[in-house]
Enzyme design. Structure first.
Site, PDB file in Angstrom:
ATOM      1  N   ARG A   1       0.851  -1.184   0.000  1.00  0.00           N
ATOM      2  CA  ARG A   1       0.000   0.000   0.000  1.00  0.00           C
ATOM      3  C   ARG A   1       0.892   1.241   0.000  1.00  0.00           C
ATOM      4  O   ARG A   1       1.943   1.270   0.630  1.00  0.00           O
ATOM      5  CB  ARG A   1      -0.897   0.026   1.239  1.00  0.00           C
ATOM      6  CG  ARG A   1      -1.849   1.212   1.235  1.00  0.00           C
ATOM      7  CD  ARG A   1      -2.703   1.250   2.485  1.00  0.00           C
ATOM      8  NE  ARG A   1      -3.554   2.438   2.446  1.00  0.00           N
ATOM      9  CZ  ARG A   1      -4.203   2.903   3.499  1.00  0.00           C
ATOM     10  NH1 ARG A   1      -4.104   2.291   4.662  1.00  0.00           N
ATOM     11  NH2 ARG A   1      -4.946   3.980   3.394  1.00  0.00           N
ATOM     12  N   HIS A   2       0.450   2.269  -0.699  1.00  0.00           N
ATOM     13  CA  HIS A   2       1.192   3.533  -0.745  1.00  0.00           C
ATOM     14  C   HIS A   2       1.373   4.127   0.648  1.00  0.00           C
ATOM     15  O   HIS A   2       0.649   3.793   1.583  1.00  0.00           O
ATOM     16  CB  HIS A   2       0.494   4.549  -1.657  1.00  0.00           C
ATOM     17  CG  HIS A   2      -0.869   4.940  -1.153  1.00  0.00           C
ATOM     18  ND1 HIS A   2      -1.062   5.833  -0.127  1.00  0.00           N
ATOM     19  CD2 HIS A   2      -2.098   4.527  -1.531  1.00  0.00           C
ATOM     20  CE1 HIS A   2      -2.352   5.970   0.110  1.00  0.00           C
ATOM     21  NE2 HIS A   2      -3.008   5.181  -0.735  1.00  0.00           N
ATOM     22  N   GLY A   3       2.321   5.049   0.763  1.00  0.00           N
ATOM     23  CA  GLY A   3       2.562   5.741   2.023  1.00  0.00           C
ATOM     24  C   GLY A   3       1.440   6.716   2.363  1.00  0.00           C
ATOM     25  O   GLY A   3       0.545   6.992   1.564  1.00  0.00           O
TER      26      GLY A   3
ATOM     27  N   ASN B   1      -5.313  10.615   4.042  1.00  0.00           N
ATOM     28  CA  ASN B   1      -5.316   9.651   5.146  1.00  0.00           C
ATOM     29  C   ASN B   1      -5.345  10.360   6.488  1.00  0.00           C
ATOM     30  O   ASN B   1      -6.075   9.972   7.398  1.00  0.00           O
ATOM     31  CB  ASN B   1      -4.082   8.749   5.106  1.00  0.00           C
ATOM     32  CG  ASN B   1      -3.960   7.910   3.855  1.00  0.00           C
ATOM     33  OD1 ASN B   1      -2.869   7.731   3.340  1.00  0.00           O
ATOM     34  ND2 ASN B   1      -5.057   7.373   3.354  1.00  0.00           N
TER      35      ASN B   1
ATOM     36  N   GLY C   1      -9.959   8.637  -3.477  1.00  0.00           N
ATOM     37  CA  GLY C   1     -10.294   7.847  -4.659  1.00  0.00           C
ATOM     38  C   GLY C   1      -9.153   7.819  -5.658  1.00  0.00           C
ATOM     39  O   GLY C   1      -8.012   7.517  -5.324  1.00  0.00           O
TER      40      GLY C   1
ATOM     41  N   ARG D   1       0.777   8.768  -5.741  1.00  0.00           N
ATOM     42  CA  ARG D   1       1.105   8.317  -4.391  1.00  0.00           C
ATOM     43  C   ARG D   1       1.675   6.904  -4.397  1.00  0.00           C
ATOM     44  O   ARG D   1       2.564   6.576  -3.600  1.00  0.00           O
ATOM     45  CB  ARG D   1      -0.093   8.451  -3.452  1.00  0.00           C
ATOM     46  CG  ARG D   1      -1.343   7.674  -3.835  1.00  0.00           C
ATOM     47  CD  ARG D   1      -2.517   8.154  -2.976  1.00  0.00           C
ATOM     48  NE  ARG D   1      -3.754   7.466  -3.196  1.00  0.00           N
ATOM     49  CZ  ARG D   1      -4.721   7.881  -4.014  1.00  0.00           C
ATOM     50  NH1 ARG D   1      -4.562   8.974  -4.736  1.00  0.00           N
ATOM     51  NH2 ARG D   1      -5.855   7.202  -4.113  1.00  0.00           N
TER      52      ARG D   1
ATOM     53  N   GLU E   1      -7.033   2.828  -6.964  1.00  0.00           N
ATOM     54  CA  GLU E   1      -8.038   2.791  -5.897  1.00  0.00           C
ATOM     55  C   GLU E   1      -9.428   2.892  -6.521  1.00  0.00           C
ATOM     56  O   GLU E   1      -9.568   3.188  -7.719  1.00  0.00           O
ATOM     57  CB  GLU E   1      -7.781   3.962  -4.935  1.00  0.00           C
ATOM     58  CG  GLU E   1      -8.691   4.024  -3.731  1.00  0.00           C
ATOM     59  CD  GLU E   1      -8.616   2.793  -2.835  1.00  0.00           C
ATOM     60  OE1 GLU E   1      -9.207   1.755  -3.210  1.00  0.00           O
ATOM     61  OE2 GLU E   1      -8.000   2.872  -1.766  1.00  0.00           O
TER      62      GLU E   1
END
Length: 187
Positions: free
Chosen positions: A7-9, A14, A21, A57, A79
């Site tokens: 998963r991206h940082g 977040n 999205g 990202r 996503e």
């Protein structure tokens, strides 16, 4: 074949809890550090192929976690598309429209089934041209849909995937299975 999905940082979305999205949200400084923190783990694995979502990202996370390694960007790994909810605070949107139920089509987005179909397409692509180890940088929703294609509905489990955590799947004897969920710097 082993599939390592990362998963991206962390992003501002977040931290501030708003819907991102498929918008092009950048990593925070913490997100960049998270990617650098998993670099030693990934450096020990001889990957045959590296893929990334084509959103910045995920691509930025890949570059920081695997410096000097070129990845193939794939829109399949994106996503959920969430349409007009993009940029809205999640709690406020849920209060206004009702809580999320896996269907963003009223807002011009995708359903969970549509994202799971993309996940199946990605897995079929890997199965058609297998190798030993694949890295794929993606997003929380997509990674959960990869798991859903293997085990069915995961809502009851309440499973979460942290930023820059690694999920490992294995394709063996014609089927996929989960080997490890949420491996990373901070367990």
């Amino acid at each position: 074949m082993k599939l390592f999905m990362i998963r991206h940082g962390q992003t501002r979305a977040n931290v501030e809890y708003w819907y991102s999205g498929q918008s092009d949200v950048k990593l925070t400084e913490e997100g960049k550090q998270q990617a650098r923190d998993i670099a030693p783990i990934l450096a020990e694995i001889p990957f045959d192929r590296v893929y990334t979502s084509d959103l910045s990202r995920a691509m930025d996370t890949q570059q920081l976690a695997m410096p000097g390694v070129t990845a193939t960007p794939l829109a399949l790994l994106r996503e959920y598309a969430i349409g007009t909810l993009t940029g809205q605070n999640i709690a406020e949107a849920d209060a206004k429209y009702g809580p999320y139920h896996g269907d963003y089509t009223p807002f011009g987005g995708e359903t969970t089934q549509m994202v799971c179909d993309r996940a199946r397409e990605f897995l079929a692509m890997l199965e058609a041209d297998p190798c030993e180890r694949v890295a794929a940088f993606s997003h929380n929703g997509f990674i959960k849909c990869v798991l859903r294609t293997m085990v069915g509905d995961i809502k009851a489990i309440g499973i979460e995937n942290g930023n820059c955590n690694i999920v490992v799947f294995e394709f063996k004897n014609g089927s996929w299975k989960l080997l490890c969920w949420n491996y990373g710097k901070k367990l």
